[in-house]
Every structure is written in structure tokens, then in C-alpha cells.
Design a protein around this motif. Structure first.
Motif, PDB file in Angstrom:
ATOM      1  N   SER A   1       0.823  -1.209   0.000  1.00  0.00           N
ATOM      2  CA  SER A   1       0.000   0.000   0.000  1.00  0.00           C
ATOM      3  C   SER A   1       0.858   1.261   0.000  1.00  0.00           C
ATOM      4  O   SER A   1       0.468   2.288  -0.567  1.00  0.00           O
ATOM      5  CB  SER A   1      -0.922   0.001   1.217  1.00  0.00           C
ATOM      6  N   PHE A   2       2.042   1.205   0.624  1.00  0.00           N
ATOM      7  CA  PHE A   2       2.926   2.370   0.666  1.00  0.00           C
ATOM      8  C   PHE A   2       3.362   2.786  -0.736  1.00  0.00           C
ATOM      9  O   PHE A   2       3.514   3.978  -1.026  1.00  0.00           O
ATOM     10  CB  PHE A   2       4.161   2.050   1.520  1.00  0.00           C
ATOM     11  N   ILE A   3       3.524   1.827  -1.619  1.00  0.00           N
ATOM     12  CA  ILE A   3       3.965   2.135  -2.972  1.00  0.00           C
ATOM     13  C   ILE A   3       2.776   2.374  -3.905  1.00  0.00           C
ATOM     14  O   ILE A   3       2.878   3.134  -4.867  1.00  0.00           O
ATOM     15  CB  ILE A   3       4.840   0.983  -3.510  1.00  0.00           C
ATOM     16  N   GLY A   4       1.622   1.770  -3.614  1.00  0.00           N
ATOM     17  CA  GLY A   4       0.518   1.811  -4.556  1.00  0.00           C
ATOM     18  C   GLY A   4      -0.406   3.005  -4.455  1.00  0.00           C
ATOM     19  O   GLY A   4      -1.280   3.166  -5.304  1.00  0.00           O
ATOM     20  N   TRP A   5      -0.250   3.872  -3.448  1.00  0.00           N
ATOM     21  CA  TRP A   5      -1.190   4.972  -3.274  1.00  0.00           C
ATOM     22  C   TRP A   5      -0.867   6.190  -4.117  1.00  0.00           C
ATOM     23  O   TRP A   5      -1.711   7.079  -4.286  1.00  0.00           O
ATOM     24  CB  TRP A   5      -1.228   5.400  -1.802  1.00  0.00           C
TER      25      TRP A   5
END
Length: 377
Positions: free
Chosen positions: A245-249
Motif C-alpha cells: 500500500s505504501f507504494i501503490g497509493w
């Protein structure tokens, strides 16, 4: 007169139909378009099956997924319905294991004298349904033996089908959890950046640019490798969710920023400000619902990418590790070409990955078409 009557009646029918269309809400129009999308509906049915399979995994598994067996690398058992020229209920033959001392290989043959009928709602190993209700009922299985091994076994004699079904819980759970956490981060930071502008916008956009400038796969691998090996499964699971999630937002945050910039100058937003409406209420009640359809499409299309990422990390040994069961962990044995050549059924978890990804993509395409305001009803 008859032709004139038919000609005059046609516009009335069209007017009635147009009146019905105008009376439908945006959500109802989207649902109607979505239900007419055949690929999207087929993908939705497959996804419902996968979700039910993940939630009630123990019920669908004929053999305990963690149970070791004596049939290492046993090939998939064939299901028969005809014996001695007569049609019977589905059954499998017994398995005879033979060891060749010359080649040091184990071979498996069918014992035509031993017949095991496949029964539905059969009793098997005990488990707790939804973690609450103790039971031992399974969808199908054998009453007088363990099995059937419809997709074969792995190197420790564990049923591959049961492990694939059980692994769907973690693989889909990681994807769903990561995409929802990414949605919260994307809407929150993108909303702040687009609504307030100025210094907050500059800081958030620079952070997004730094994250997006780093190649994703090496960044995933570096962050996953930083997770301590001795962490328990639950903590490692949460760490993988946070990393994904840290990279995908970032992509969603940029889109939300653009939407907020265009909406904050609309008349209804200016009117809400003039009435001293709280900022959070303006964002929650007036701005976010205006592009809610895009958020739904983004969620649906992001999940397949996260499933593939979790599978890739598990395959490389950087994600979840045994004894955890996920599709990526199951594919770790496929790293050896010799093993794949001798036991090709260990690649079957990848088939479930492909089916899940295609189903999510079909549903995402259907939602995108349904949310298109220029799409015909």
C-alpha cells in the motif's frame, strides 16, 4: 389510418422509455450497464466463487492443508464415472506406490481393485467455520480414505488443491487489505494536495515523485528483504500489506488531486463554503461522491496488480514464507526447472492466479464502461 396510428404511437413509446431512463439514478444506470456487460458478469461470478472459497476455505478443502502424507509428488488422481461398462457416481481408484531401486524414483499407479466413491458433505478433519463454529463437514471427499488428490501432492505429500484453496485466503486478503489502505492514503493525501494547494501540495507532490521515480520491483524487494526473518506470520502479513500500500497509493493520489482542483472552483463548492460548511464535510459529502465511480474502477483494477506482486514476492522468497500458505509460497517449488519437468502439476497455483487476475480485469473493465457518461444504455 393504420399506418398513421403506428407512426404516431412510436414517439410515445420512446418518450416513455426516455422518461424511465431519466428517472434512474446514476448508480442504477451504472448497475444496468454493468449487468449487460457479459465479460464483467462472468468475471463477477468467478470472483464470488473465489471470495467464498477464501472465506470458507476449510469447508472446501478435502484434506487438511498442513497435513503431511506419504505420497510425495503424487500425480493428480483421475475421476471416473464408468466401471465395468456401468455408469456410477464419481469415484477414484486407490493409489499404489512403487519405488524403483535402479532409478531411485517413485512411481504411482491406479489400483483398479480399490474404489473410493467421491461424496458431498462428507465428514473429515475438524475445524472451526469462520473461526467460531466447530464442525467436520466438508464439501466433498472420501469416506473410507484420505483424498481425493485431484491436483496431486507436493514434495511433502500435502494435497495441492487444499493448499491452493487455503492459499487464496492470504493472497486475496493481502491484495484487498493493501488496496483499501492505499485507497485511504491516496484519497487523504491527494485530497489535501488538491483542496488546499500551496505548501502542502508542493510537499506531497515531491514525496510522490520520489516514490514513483524508484523502480517498483527493486523497491518491493528491498523493503521485503528488510523484514526480520524471525517475525511471526501475522506480523509479516501486515508488513507485506503496508509495503504494497505504501507504494501503490501514489497514482491514485495524483488523480484525486486533479479532481479536487477542478471541483473546488465549482459553484456548489463555493456555495457550500459561503455557508461556512466544515471542510471535511465538503470533501466527504460533495467532492468525493463526484468521482466515486472512478475510485471503484481504480480499486478493481489495482487488486490484480497487487495479487501478482504478492505472488512474485512469495515466489522469490521475499514475501510470506512457510508455514504460511499463499499462491506465491506454493510456487516457490517451481523455481527448479528439473522439478517442473518431472512434476508439472506444481505449477497449477499459477492457473488460479491467472483466473483471478483476469476476473478482476473483466470486472474493472465493466465498471469503467458502466461509469462512462458517454456510454449508451
Amino acid at each position: 389510418m393504420e399506418e398513421h396510428h403506428t407512426f404516431n404511437n412510436q414517439p410515445a413509446e420512446n418518450a416513455t422509455d426516455n422518461g424511465q431512463r431519466k428517472s434512474l439514478s446514476i448508480g442504477q444506470l451504472m448497475l444496468r450497464r454493468f449487468f449487460r456487460h457479459k465479460l464483467a458478469m462472468s468475471g463477477a461470478v468467478v470472483l464470488l466463487i473465489f471470495i467464498a472459497m477464501a472465506i470458507f476455505a476449510e469447508f472446501f478443502t478435502p484434506v487438511a492443508p498442513f497435513r503431511y502424507g506419504e505420497l510425495e509428488y503424487a500425480p493428480p488422481q483421475r475421476v471416473h464415472m464408468v466401471r465395468d461398462g456401468r455408469l456410477q457416481r464419481p469415484f477414484v481408484y486407490g493409489i499404489v506406490r512403487e519405488f524403483d531401486p535402479a532409478t531411485f524414483q517413485t512411481t504411482y499407479t491406479e489400483d483398479k481393485e480399490t474404489v473410493h466413491p467421491i461424496r458431498f458433505f462428507v465428514r473429515g478433519y475438524e475445524y472451526r467455520l469462520l473461526g467460531l463454529i466447530p464442525t467436520d463437514i466438508h464439501l466433498f471427499g472420501l469416506e473410507d480414505a484420505e483424498g481425493p488428490y485431484l491436483l496431486g501432492t507436493d514434495h511433502l505429500g500435502r494435497d495441492l488443491l487444499s493448499r491452493i484453496i487455503y492459499g487464496s485466503r492470504i493472497s486475496l486478503g493481502v491484495a484487498f487489505s493493501a488496496v483499501w489502505l492505499g485507497l485511504i492514503l491516496g484519497v487523504f493525501f491527494g485530497g489535501i494536495s488538491g483542496y488546499f494547494g500551496g505548501i502542502p501540495d508542493m510537499i506531497i507532490q515531491r514525496v510522490i515523485e520520489v516514490i514513483m521515480s524508484v523502480p517498483q520491483l527493486p523497491l518491493w524487494m528491498a523493503l521485503s528483504a528488510a523484514i526480520p526473518i524471525d517475525w511471526p506470520i501475522e506480523r509479516r502479513y501486515m508488513a507485506i500489506v503496508v509495503i504494497l500500500s505504501f507504494i501503490g497509493w501514489t497514482g491514485l493520489a495524483r488523480v484525486v488531486r486533479g479532481k479536487f482542483i477542478s471541483l473546488r472552483e465549482e459553484d456548489f463548492i463555493i456555495a457550500a463554503r459561503s455557508y461556512s460548511t466544515p471542510t471535511l464535510r465538503i470533501i466527504r459529502m460533495h467532492m468525493v461522491p463526484n468521482f466515486l465511480s472512478y475510485i471503484l474502477v481504480n480499486l478493481t483494477l489495482s487488486i490484480p496488480a497487487l495479487i501478482l506482486t504478492e505472488t512474485s514476492l512469495g515466489f522469490l522468497g521475499l514475501g510470506l514464507r512457510p508455514p504460511a500458505i499463499s499462491w506465491g509460497v506454493l510456487l516457490q517449488r517451481a523455481q527448479s526447472f528439473q522439478t517442473v519437468a518431472m512434476y508439472p502439476w506444481i505449477l497449477l497455483p499459477s492457473v488460479f492466479v491467472v483466473i483471478a487476475v483476469l476476473a478482476f480485469n473483466f470486472v474493472g473493465d465493466g465498471l469503467r464502461d458502466a461509469a462512462d457518461p458517454f456510454q449508451k444504455l
